[in-house]
Structure formats: structure tokens, C-alpha cells
Design an enzyme around this catalytic site. Sequence first.
Site, PDB file in Angstrom:
ATOM      1  N   LYS A  96       0.826  -1.201   0.000  1.00 18.64           N
ATOM      2  CA  LYS A  96       0.000   0.000   0.000  1.00 18.64           C
ATOM      3  C   LYS A  96       0.866   1.259   0.000  1.00 18.64           C
ATOM      4  O   LYS A  96       0.647   2.174  -0.793  1.00 18.64           O
ATOM      5  CB  LYS A  96      -0.941  -0.016   1.220  1.00 18.64           C
ATOM      6  CG  LYS A  96      -2.010   1.060   1.148  1.00 18.64           C
ATOM      7  CD  LYS A  96      -2.838   1.087   2.406  1.00 18.64           C
ATOM      8  CE  LYS A  96      -4.057   0.223   2.381  1.00 18.64           C
ATOM      9  NZ  LYS A  96      -5.137   0.650   1.518  1.00 18.64           N
ATOM     10  N   ARG A 125      -3.554   2.682   8.415  1.00 21.15           N
ATOM     11  CA  ARG A 125      -3.835   1.418   7.718  1.00 21.15           C
ATOM     12  C   ARG A 125      -2.606   0.537   7.624  1.00 21.15           C
ATOM     13  O   ARG A 125      -1.488   1.029   7.508  1.00 21.15           O
ATOM     14  CB  ARG A 125      -4.289   1.684   6.283  1.00 21.15           C
ATOM     15  CG  ARG A 125      -5.554   2.470   6.137  1.00 21.15           C
ATOM     16  CD  ARG A 125      -5.735   2.793   4.664  1.00 21.15           C
ATOM     17  NE  ARG A 125      -6.664   3.870   4.456  1.00 21.15           N
ATOM     18  CZ  ARG A 125      -7.948   3.701   4.147  1.00 21.15           C
ATOM     19  NH1 ARG A 125      -8.439   2.499   4.019  1.00 21.15           N
ATOM     20  NH2 ARG A 125      -8.733   4.738   3.970  1.00 21.15           N
ATOM     21  N   GLY A 161      -7.887  -7.856   4.061  1.00 22.72           N
ATOM     22  CA  GLY A 161      -8.779  -8.003   5.206  1.00 22.72           C
ATOM     23  C   GLY A 161      -8.171  -8.718   6.402  1.00 22.72           C
ATOM     24  O   GLY A 161      -8.843  -8.948   7.400  1.00 22.72           O
ATOM     25  N   MET A 192      -5.491  -7.758   8.221  1.00 22.19           N
ATOM     26  CA  MET A 192      -4.953  -6.888   9.274  1.00 22.19           C
ATOM     27  C   MET A 192      -5.882  -5.703   9.483  1.00 22.19           C
ATOM     28  O   MET A 192      -6.932  -5.618   8.866  1.00 22.19           O
ATOM     29  CB  MET A 192      -3.545  -6.458   8.915  1.00 22.19           C
ATOM     30  CG  MET A 192      -2.562  -7.606   9.088  1.00 22.19           C
ATOM     31  SD  MET A 192      -0.899  -7.133   8.727  1.00 22.19           S
ATOM     32  CE  MET A 192      -0.986  -6.754   7.012  1.00 22.19           C
ATOM     33  N   ARG A 222      -2.650  -1.264  -6.309  1.00 25.93           N
ATOM     34  CA  ARG A 222      -1.742  -2.409  -6.136  1.00 25.93           C
ATOM     35  C   ARG A 222      -2.079  -3.413  -7.231  1.00 25.93           C
ATOM     36  O   ARG A 222      -3.176  -3.362  -7.805  1.00 25.93           O
ATOM     37  CB  ARG A 222      -1.930  -3.052  -4.758  1.00 25.93           C
ATOM     38  CG  ARG A 222      -3.321  -3.581  -4.538  1.00 25.93           C
ATOM     39  CD  ARG A 222      -3.509  -4.144  -3.148  1.00 25.93           C
ATOM     40  NE  ARG A 222      -4.897  -4.546  -2.958  1.00 25.93           N
ATOM     41  CZ  ARG A 222      -5.454  -4.786  -1.789  1.00 25.93           C
ATOM     42  NH1 ARG A 222      -4.763  -4.651  -0.691  1.00 25.93           N
ATOM     43  NH2 ARG A 222      -6.710  -5.169  -1.708  1.00 25.93           N
ATOM     44  N   HIS A 235     -13.764  -8.343   0.992  1.00 24.94           N
ATOM     45  CA  HIS A 235     -12.469  -8.960   1.308  1.00 24.94           C
ATOM     46  C   HIS A 235     -12.460 -10.454   1.027  1.00 24.94           C
ATOM     47  O   HIS A 235     -11.538 -10.991   0.443  1.00 24.94           O
ATOM     48  CB  HIS A 235     -12.152  -8.755   2.791  1.00 24.94           C
ATOM     49  CG  HIS A 235     -11.687  -7.375   3.083  1.00 24.94           C
ATOM     50  ND1 HIS A 235     -12.058  -6.696   4.214  1.00 24.94           N
ATOM     51  CD2 HIS A 235     -10.896  -6.542   2.386  1.00 24.94           C
ATOM     52  CE1 HIS A 235     -11.497  -5.511   4.196  1.00 24.94           C
ATOM     53  NE2 HIS A 235     -10.794  -5.394   3.099  1.00 24.94           N
ATOM     54  N   SER A 257      16.869 -41.284 -20.058  1.00 29.32           N
ATOM     55  CA  SER A 257      15.681 -40.704 -19.441  1.00 29.32           C
ATOM     56  C   SER A 257      15.824 -40.898 -17.936  1.00 29.32           C
ATOM     57  O   SER A 257      15.937 -42.033 -17.461  1.00 29.32           O
ATOM     58  CB  SER A 257      14.417 -41.392 -19.952  1.00 29.32           C
ATOM     59  OG  SER A 257      13.304 -40.842 -19.301  1.00 29.32           O
ATOM     60  N   CYS A 290      11.484 -38.798 -16.697  1.00 33.22           N
ATOM     61  CA  CYS A 290      10.150 -39.402 -16.746  1.00 33.22           C
ATOM     62  C   CYS A 290       9.632 -39.759 -15.360  1.00 33.22           C
ATOM     63  O   CYS A 290       8.576 -40.365 -15.229  1.00 33.22           O
ATOM     64  CB  CYS A 290      10.127 -40.601 -17.679  1.00 33.22           C
ATOM     65  SG  CYS A 290      11.227 -41.927 -17.157  1.00 33.22           S
ATOM     66  N   TYR A 298      13.854 -32.639 -22.866  1.00 37.27           N
ATOM     67  CA  TYR A 298      12.417 -32.635 -22.602  1.00 37.27           C
ATOM     68  C   TYR A 298      12.108 -33.139 -21.187  1.00 37.27           C
ATOM     69  O   TYR A 298      12.960 -33.763 -20.538  1.00 37.27           O
ATOM     70  CB  TYR A 298      11.666 -33.509 -23.621  1.00 37.27           C
ATOM     71  CG  TYR A 298      11.964 -34.985 -23.492  1.00 37.27           C
ATOM     72  CD1 TYR A 298      11.265 -35.797 -22.595  1.00 37.27           C
ATOM     73  CD2 TYR A 298      12.978 -35.574 -24.254  1.00 37.27           C
ATOM     74  CE1 TYR A 298      11.564 -37.146 -22.464  1.00 37.27           C
ATOM     75  CE2 TYR A 298      13.276 -36.919 -24.117  1.00 37.27           C
ATOM     76  CZ  TYR A 298      12.557 -37.700 -23.223  1.00 37.27           C
ATOM     77  OH  TYR A 298      12.860 -39.027 -23.077  1.00 37.27           O
TER      78      TYR A 298
HETATM   79  C1  PEP Z   1      11.174 -43.797 -12.124  1.00 37.30           C
HETATM   80  O1  PEP Z   1      11.732 -44.612 -11.418  1.00 37.30           O
HETATM   81  O2  PEP Z   1      11.329 -42.561 -12.002  1.00 37.30           O
HETATM   82  C2  PEP Z   1      10.234 -44.232 -13.174  1.00 37.30           C
HETATM   83  C3  PEP Z   1       9.709 -43.362 -14.004  1.00 37.30           C
HETATM   84  O3  PEP Z   1       9.890 -45.528 -13.216  1.00 37.30           O
HETATM   85  P1  PEP Z   1       8.823 -46.213 -12.253  1.00 37.30           P
HETATM   86  O4  PEP Z   1       8.103 -45.121 -11.516  1.00 37.30           O
HETATM   87  O5  PEP Z   1       7.931 -46.987 -13.149  1.00 37.30           O
HETATM   88  O6  PEP Z   1       9.695 -47.043 -11.385  1.00 37.30           O
END
Ligand code: PEP
Length: 919
Positions: free
Chosen positions: A26, A96, A105, A107, A363, A481, A794, A861, A881
Site C-alpha cells: 500500500k 492502515r 482483510g 490486518m 496495487r 475482502h 531418461s 520421466c 524434454y
Molecule cells: C522412475 O523410477 O522414475 C520411473 C519413471 O519408473 P517407475 O516409476 O515406473 O519405477
Amino acid sequence: MAKYVYFFGGGKAEGRGDMKEILGGKGAGLAEMANLGMPVPAGFTISTELCTVYYQHKGKFPPGLRRDVDRAMARVEKIMGMQFDDPVNPLLVSCRSGARRSMPGMMETVLNIGLTSKTIPALIAKAGNARFVYDAYRRLIQMYSDVVMEKAAGIEPPEGKGVRQQLEREMAKLKEARGVKLDTDLTVDDLNGLIEVYKAKVQEVLGKPFPDDSDEQLWGGIAAVFRSWNGKRAISYRRIEGIPDDWGTAVNVQAMVFGNMGDTSATGVAFTRNPATGDGHFYGEWLPNAQGEDVVAGTRTPNPLNEATRPAGTEHLPSLEQAMAKTYKELVAHRNKLERHYRDMQDIEFTIQEGRLWMLQTRVGKRNGPAAVRMAVEMHKEKLITAQDAVLRVTPAQLDELLHPILDPAAEKQAKVIAKGLPAGPGGACGQAVFTASDAVAWAKQGKRVILCREETNPEDVEGMRAAEAILTARGGMTSHAALVARGWGKCCIVGAGALKVEPEHKQFQVGGVVVKEGDWLSLNGTKGVVYPGQLPMVVGTEENPNFAAFMKLCDKVRRLGVRANADTPDDARKARQFGAEGIGLFRTEHMFYGKGAEEPLFKLRKMIHSKTLDERRKALDELYPHIKADIKATLEVMDGLPVTIRLLDPPLHEFVPRGEDERTRLAESLGISLDELAARADALHETNPMMGHRGVRLGVTYPEISECWLRGIFEAAAELIQEGKKALPEIMIPVTCDVGELIHQAALVKKVHAETAAKYGMRRIPHLYGTMIEIPRAALRAAEMAQAAEFFSFGTNDLTQMTYGFSRDDIGAFVPDYVEKKLLPADPFQILDPIGVGELIGLGIQRGRATRPNLKVGICGEHGGEPASVKFCHKVGMNYVSCSPFRVPIARLAAAQAVAEDAEKSAKKKGKKLEGDK
Ligand code: PEP
Ligand code: MG
């Protein structure tokens, strides 16, 4: 003494808009508006740093503060042309709160400070309006006794016995006796009499007189605002929002301007765009002849700001645009200036005193998910912000709101409407009615979904509101509020459903002859403000939202990290594509043995694992094979043109051993063995520590025929699809590896099966990649060798976290919450990737892997692939990814874009600092 007091007013300020940490939101907003030359009543901010000092010194102000406050007050007096505590020309001030992050609201505020027997007569003479002065005085008594004399003094009266409520009851009694509905219908004499009643009541309830001294009122107010930082509501809110306790609040002392000086006066709250929908029109509420608290307290349903945003059912109420056209135009000019200046939606408070407009607050406005997304998209279209700014305007949690269900529109058409109110928080919700905040908390703890039904929105209910699926109130406006709070959390919320007669004492409400009792089901459409009885079905609402698609496009434009999905069925694969996945990063083939329709393949798998000889196993695999191929083919077909990482069989075999008598008998018969023999074979599969036992690649090493069967399924499915004109891009992934030897061993099988299949289909090559999961620390450490055989990695961070910490992923419930509570862990490492331990292994793995194979493709993954902080980590370490469950794909796309935008912001800041240094 350090500087604690910052003056603003008269077109300049000692502070700036970027000093929120010191001035609070504020105070920073007031300073910035003053610097922009806007009409801000003069005042000063006592910094958040002083709040910390105040608590460190057990509620004492440092010497020197009084002198600084006096000096700042003298400047305010000069600009406003009035003096505080002056018997001829008295200045009144407000006091305030204002923390770094808005806590609507939560305080306290005290208005009209400086009204005493010494100043009142002069003020009446000056204003020529005794009614207004008495009304201001009774408000001061009400607020001051509640905030300063009761709450700040640590008095906790029982429910309904607080001094404020007792005073409100006196007011209600008086109105009833006079037969009037509105406060404004009370006469001068009524108010004068009420003041005496109030004073007596304060003495009776609190055992102390209301102070008749301006200075005492001022310092009482300042201290009370600082104390409200540690009030119950504020503490609960901080817990929920993760606001640190040591931030403290600032106190803003500011010259009072009055919206309750008659018909040419008014007060209002506005948003530069609609915070509930994101619509670009100026949006707000106002009340003539009222003070700001009347709008935000939710006790009166206010008037619409303009014609463009007038809600249905308010035709009888004048908009500010109609009632005060010239002032409205002025306000619109400020709105435009503020939005251009801040390049974001602002939440504004204003007061009109006898036709003159004053700006009291600006604000960045809180908004829910759908509104955040729409504003980001539209502000980008309007060239107010860049694509990078736009992706930072929506939090992952806000985007998540759009992925949550709304009431099924088809079912809604059939349903009976029992009430309508203002659509304060969009989305749909179903739950059982409860009537107190504590019931909401208790029921939710039992796993029930509840709708908190209240007469009016009340910030004291914050925990109940948090626990509820949705909030429904009979009174209050869109800017009350609690509506702000609900919206900030993305809760479905309907306020001002005037037809409801809420009877908390009977735990029920009545509406149009219907009685809804505690526990009855209700369905709310918070986008339209409609209430239905019973439980309506819900559907996910993104398809109905064109802004969602436009926003995701912006994210895709900004991000560099790819986003895939973990999907094991054609249905999941379709969903993944719908949500924008660019491939499948993990297809767990064993899922064909679980759930609906799995009986046949599961039986054949069981036959295979209970086989004793190679011959027996081969036969069983031949039977199983068509299922494997069909399953893989169906998913590859849906993902036409996109890569699919297919993992060979991973879990320990004993997981598939049948327990039921019937199953065992059928299996024994089919294998032509006795039940005892079957039991003996099953026992042999038992492992003491199966997570680290005979699973993953180890199965493929001991039983190469299992790997071969899966590989044949992959290659044949791909070959057939290609010959049908589709583009199949399988990526073969070997799980649970720890040494390159395993990969070399399996690669030979891949080569063999590929050659056989290619020959069978008359193809030179069936496109594919060969790679591995990295989920054992040793694999990460030996990544340089692993990459000799693998074309991609992965990271399976579920197992990698398990094995790095040595925490069994299936048993963490017993101790990890305790670790987090005791701050031995910053978070559950299975939810948020540990960036320094597991993360170091990942970084090392990538670096070593790419040293061998520079174009090594790297993804993740584990479950972390859809968690925003972890996605940002993956971006930072240079993965190609992330892969996560289909519903998390949009979140991952956003987080990946934010990672880029945050990098850019950081380097811009660094550059800016450098430039400053060069000067
Ligand atoms: C993992 O271990 O991260 C994985 C993706 O395989 P799972 O969860 O199937 O063991
Ligand atoms: Mg794993």
C-alpha cells in the site's frame, strides 16, 4: 536513527513503487501514485522494518520515532491546509496496514483518528453537516474499540460478544426502533444519542473509556496496526500463503478524505480489468455517501461502476458513470495511466469528497486462474507486455485451475436453479452445505467436500474458506475482502445471493420455499453465480476456453524444453496429444496387465513367469505376444508422427503372482502342474527386497526371451504402421540399468530382432532409437560409458530419488512428513526434485553422457516431470524434454516457458546493474 518514516503527497514522495519490502504494497503504491502526480491525500508510511524493531523491543517504539512522525505530520498539515488536533481547522487521519504482499482483510485499519470533544465542534462548523461528523465519530468508536482496545490488547471475547458486534447490535436496535433500514436514514439526534450509547458500552465491555485525545488515538492506532501482524487471521493467512513471519507490516498514516459527506461524495473499489473473468473493461463497485469500509466489509451490496460491466439484476442501481459522469471520466483517465505505468491489472480504491476525486490505493490486483490467463493473453495482444512477461503472469497453480472441472453444461440445463448471486469466483463446485468456518475445517478433515454457506463474507473465516470447495454468501459484493481472498485461491465463490435466508443457529438456509440443511448437497456455478440443489456431474473446462489455447501458444513460443507425457494406453495418449504433449516420454508396458480388460494378458503373463523351462516360457511368451504387439501398436498409432519411448518390462515378477484360489487352480491346470508345484514356483519368485531385486534389465539378462518378445512387439507394430502409411517413432528404453555391459547385452537382442523383423516386412530399417533410464546412482556416475551404448537417457527420478536418499518410495509416509515439519528436508523429495543431491547426479550424468555423445537426447520421466520447480531445474541442466502425466502437460509447458523468462529477467537485471555501475 535509521529512516523509518517516508512522506508522500503534493505530487511527490520519499518512497517509490519498487520499495514494497520497506513500504509494504500500500505504501509503495501511494508513493508511486504521488510521484505520478495523482491526487493522493498526503500522508506518511512507517516502514515494515519498524514492525520488526517493534516486536524485537517487546512492543516499544524506538526513541526518535515520535520526532520523525511529528515532522512528517507537519508536512501533511501544510499540504492539506489543516492541523491535527486543532480546535479550529482539524485534520483527521487514517491508520492502515500494508504488508509486502497483499493480505486482504487480514490486518487492521482505524479511520477518522483525531475526532475528540476538542475537534468535533470545529469540524461540524466547517463541514456544515453535523450528521456526517457524528457518523464518522461513531465509526471511529466502533473501529478503535475493536482494533485497538480489544484485539491489540489481546482480549479474545466469546463468539458474538466482541465489542464491535455489541456496538453493531446497538445500531441495529436503534434502526429497528426508528423503523429505518439504512444507516443513512438515521437523524443527527439519533446518531448523537447512539454515540453516548456506544461510549457507555465501551466502558461496560472493556472497562475503560474511549480516549478523548487525538495523540492517544494516533499512537494507539499505529501500535494496533503493527500488532495486527500477529493477529490470528493474519497468522493463518500467512501459513496458507507461505508468507514469512518476519516480513512485518508497514503502517500508513494518511489525511482522511470523506466519501460520506453527502450526495456529491462517494467511495469505491475498482479493478482496471475484471479480476474474476479477465474481461478488459474497467470494473468495480461504489456507494454514494459512504466510507470505504462499507464497500469492502460486504455488509451492503454496492452499485456497479459503469454500464459496460453492470451485472444482471442491478438495473435499479445507478452506476458511477451515470451518477457522476465527470468524476468517472477522471477516474478512467487514472485507470488508464496506472495500467500503462504498471503494465498489469491494478486494484484501486478511491473516494470522492464533495465532487473531488482522491486516489487511496493502487496495487497489483489478485485474480483467479481463468482471469490471469485471459489478461496475459489480451495484454500481450494489446502490446502492453511481451510474451515473456505474459508467461510470468500466470502461476502454475492458476493454470491448474483451468484444468479443473466445471459443472457439466448439459446437466446444468436440466437442473433447477434455487438461487442466484454475484459470480465472485468462477468454476464449478459440488459439496455438502456447512454453516460455520470451523465445521468446514472439521468436515474437510474427514475427507468431505463442503460448501461454506454464510450470511456475509468475513475474513475471520479464512481457514474455513480454505477448507471448503466453494463459498456461498447472501450478502456482500465482488470486492468484499472474502471474495478477494477466494479469488486469489481460485475458489468457486458466489456472493450477494440476496434471496438466501441464512440461519447459522439452525445450520440451514431457506430460499424460495426450499430449506437446505447442513450436509445437503449443493452445486455451484461460480462463473454465472448460480446455485443448484444436489450433486451435478462435472467436466474439465479447457475446451470451452479459447484463452487457454492462446496462452499455451505463448508458452510454446517462449520455452525451449520439450514436453512429453507419460502414457500407457491409447486413451492416455490421446489426452496427452490434446494437452499438447510432443511425444510419450514413458510408456510403461506392464500397465497392460493391470485393470479393466487385463484378465487375458495377465493370465498369459502369469503362465510365463511360472514357467520353469525355457521351452515352457517360450510357449507362454508366444501366447502373450499378440497382446503385447496390439497394445504397443494402438498407442504408437495414436501418437502418429511423434516419438514414443517404450520401456521393456520393469517390475519384479512376484508382483504378478496370483493370490486367489481360483486363479491358482486355473493357472496350475493350464500349465499342467499340481497346485503344490505352482506354490513352489511362486515361492521361488519371492524376494526380500524386490525394489532392488530381480527386475528391469536384470529380467532381460536372465531371460533374454522376455526382452526379445517385447522387442518383436515394438518392431512389428512399427513396421505394420509404417506400411499402413503412418509414422511410427519408437524409442526403446531399458530400465534399471547400472552398467554399460547390460546395455551392450540388450543391444545385441535389439539388433537381432530388428534384423529379423525388417527382413520379414521387407524393410531396410525400421526407425528407432535405443536408450536407457538413469535411475540408479551408479548409472549416473558411469554415464560416460552408458552413453557409448545409449542414444538417449531418461532420468527415472522416482527410483533415482529412492536410491540416492535410501528412502523407500513406498514407505516414506512414516517419516518424510516429519522431516519436512522439522525442517530437516525443505520438501518431500519425491514431489519436488532435490536439486543438490539427486540434482547433482543428474547434472553429472548429463555432462558425462554428452562428453561421450554430444547429441545425446536427455529427458526425465519420474513424477517430477510435471512439478514446476523441478521442470525449471530440468531446463537449467540442459535436458531436451520433460515427461509427465497428461493433465500436467500444460503446467510443464508453462513452467518450461517461465524458466526461459526468469533467466531473461535475471540477466536483464544483471545488465541493468552493470550499466548503473558504469555510470
Ligand atoms: C522412475 O523410477 O522414475 C520411473 C519413471 O519408473 P517407475 O516409476 O515406473 O519405477
Ligand atoms: Mg523406475
